[in-house]
Design a protein around this motif. Structure first.
Motif, PDB file in Angstrom:
ATOM      1  N   ARG A 123      28.746  30.584  35.589  1.00  0.00           N
ATOM      2  CA  ARG A 123      27.777  31.329  34.797  1.00  0.00           C
ATOM      3  C   ARG A 123      28.497  32.425  34.008  1.00  0.00           C
ATOM      4  O   ARG A 123      29.337  33.143  34.551  1.00  0.00           O
ATOM      5  N   GLY A 124      28.151  32.566  32.741  1.00  0.00           N
ATOM      6  CA  GLY A 124      28.761  33.602  31.930  1.00  0.00           C
ATOM      7  C   GLY A 124      30.142  33.233  31.457  1.00  0.00           C
ATOM      8  O   GLY A 124      30.575  32.081  31.536  1.00  0.00           O
ATOM      9  N   GLY A 125      30.843  34.225  30.946  1.00  0.00           N
ATOM     10  CA  GLY A 125      32.133  33.983  30.328  1.00  0.00           C
ATOM     11  C   GLY A 125      33.308  34.170  31.270  1.00  0.00           C
ATOM     12  O   GLY A 125      33.152  34.614  32.412  1.00  0.00           O
ATOM     13  N   VAL A 126      34.492  33.823  30.772  1.00  0.00           N
ATOM     14  CA  VAL A 126      35.727  34.133  31.487  1.00  0.00           C
ATOM     15  C   VAL A 126      35.836  35.651  31.579  1.00  0.00           C
ATOM     16  O   VAL A 126      35.581  36.369  30.605  1.00  0.00           O
ATOM     17  N   ARG A 127      36.216  36.166  32.753  1.00  0.00           N
ATOM     18  CA  ARG A 127      36.306  37.613  32.939  1.00  0.00           C
ATOM     19  C   ARG A 127      37.762  38.048  33.042  1.00  0.00           C
ATOM     20  O   ARG A 127      38.581  37.395  33.709  1.00  0.00           O
ATOM     21  N   PHE A 128      38.050  39.155  32.379  1.00  0.00           N
ATOM     22  CA  PHE A 128      39.396  39.728  32.346  1.00  0.00           C
ATOM     23  C   PHE A 128      39.328  41.144  32.909  1.00  0.00           C
ATOM     24  O   PHE A 128      38.699  42.020  32.308  1.00  0.00           O
ATOM     25  N   THR A 129      39.964  41.372  34.048  1.00  0.00           N
ATOM     26  CA  THR A 129      40.014  42.701  34.653  1.00  0.00           C
ATOM     27  C   THR A 129      41.397  43.278  34.427  1.00  0.00           C
ATOM     28  O   THR A 129      42.403  42.694  34.864  1.00  0.00           O
ATOM     29  N   ILE A 130      41.471  44.392  33.735  1.00  0.00           N
ATOM     30  CA  ILE A 130      42.751  44.971  33.332  1.00  0.00           C
ATOM     31  C   ILE A 130      43.151  46.079  34.304  1.00  0.00           C
ATOM     32  O   ILE A 130      42.477  47.115  34.397  1.00  0.00           O
ATOM     33  N   ASN A 131      44.250  45.862  35.017  1.00  0.00           N
ATOM     34  CA  ASN A 131      44.809  46.871  35.911  1.00  0.00           C
ATOM     35  C   ASN A 131      46.208  47.248  35.428  1.00  0.00           C
ATOM     36  O   ASN A 131      46.731  46.656  34.488  1.00  0.00           O
TER      37      ASN A 131
END
Length: 256
Positions: free
Chosen positions: A160-168
């Motif tokens: 569900r929804g888009g590809v998620r990118f978490t920036i650390n």
């Protein structure tokens, strides 16, 4: 002529906006393996893991997850791949009706060379083995079975929804966790583009954490993700220039 020229521009813009290769991920062939379970009745013991996804509940993976043996894990490149699994040829322990479960690879099942491969060392090479979250294992087999033979195949990941990118990271080190990938699910390449840079390939650090040492602070960012089926999805300018480390942004996903 002018009309044709304008039409060509519109088509080009639509292609850039969509920015993905047409087609869908193809279902794989059925193969044989074995499955056990771990993590407790609430699957709390499956959190974290070798793919770097952290809290599997908040990331949307829930309890439909599996740790893969060395033969399947592919040094972490299989993180995010999706499988259909059925209990096979064990009428004593397989549930009636031969139901299917659909799981995402989120962890690694390490070898235990202190035990033989057919008696406790279930994830020893070259065995193909799934260590399933306990709640999903119980959808195909009895608890008392402990281990059961299974049939499995690769299937498209439906997210569900888009590809998620978490920036650390910090100013000179960007570590991007890529989650919720549809289609093939597993990733072979990630690229990033700042508003002041060209496209730059990122290197895989561990699991589905990808790194870049470029200074990207203060720039809007675009990402391009390539799955193991060589389809790519580009998410243009999904990160605003005032982004902060620790934030998550959603981009285009793959067709399934």
């Amino acid at each position: 002529m002018a009309v044709k020229f304008i039409f060509a521009i519109i088509i080009s813009l639509l292609a850039v906006t969509n920015a993905r290769i047409s087609g869908v991920y193809t279902v794989g062939q059925w193969e044989s393996a074995h499955a056990t379970f771990y993590g407790g009745s609430d699957a709390s013991g499956t959190m974290g893991g070798a793919c770097g996804y952290g809290n599997l509940y908040s990331q949307g993976y829930g309890v439909n997850t599996a740790a893969l043996s060395t033969a399947l894990f592919n040094n972490g490149f299989s993180c995010g791949a999706c499988f259909e699994i059925k209990c096979a040829d064990d009428p004593r322990w397989c549930l009636p009706g031969n139901p299917s479960i659909f799981v995402t690879a989120t962890n690694f099942c390490p070898p235990n060379y202190a035990l033989p491969s057919d008696n406790g060392g279930w994830c020893n090479p070259p065995r193909t083995h799934f260590d399933l979250a306990m709640p999903v294992f119980l959808k195909i087999a009895e608890y008392r079975a402990g281990i059961v033979p299974v049939s499995y195949r690769r299937v498209p990941c439906r997210k569900r929804g888009g590809v998620r990118f978490t920036i650390n990271g910090f100013r000179y080190f960007n570590l991007v966790l890529v989650t919720n990938v549809g289609g093939a699910g597993d990733i072979v390449k990630v690229s990033v583009k700042g508003s002041n840079t060209d496209w730059m390939s990122m290197s895989r650090n561990w699991g589905q954490n990808w790194q870049s040492n470029a200074v990207l602070v203060g720039q809007s960012l675009s990402f391009r993700v390539t799955g193991s089926d060589h389809r790519s999805s580009t998410s243009w300018n999904i990160v605003p220039s005032n982004w902060q480390f620790g934030q998550t942004f959603s981009g285009n996903n793959f067709r399934v």
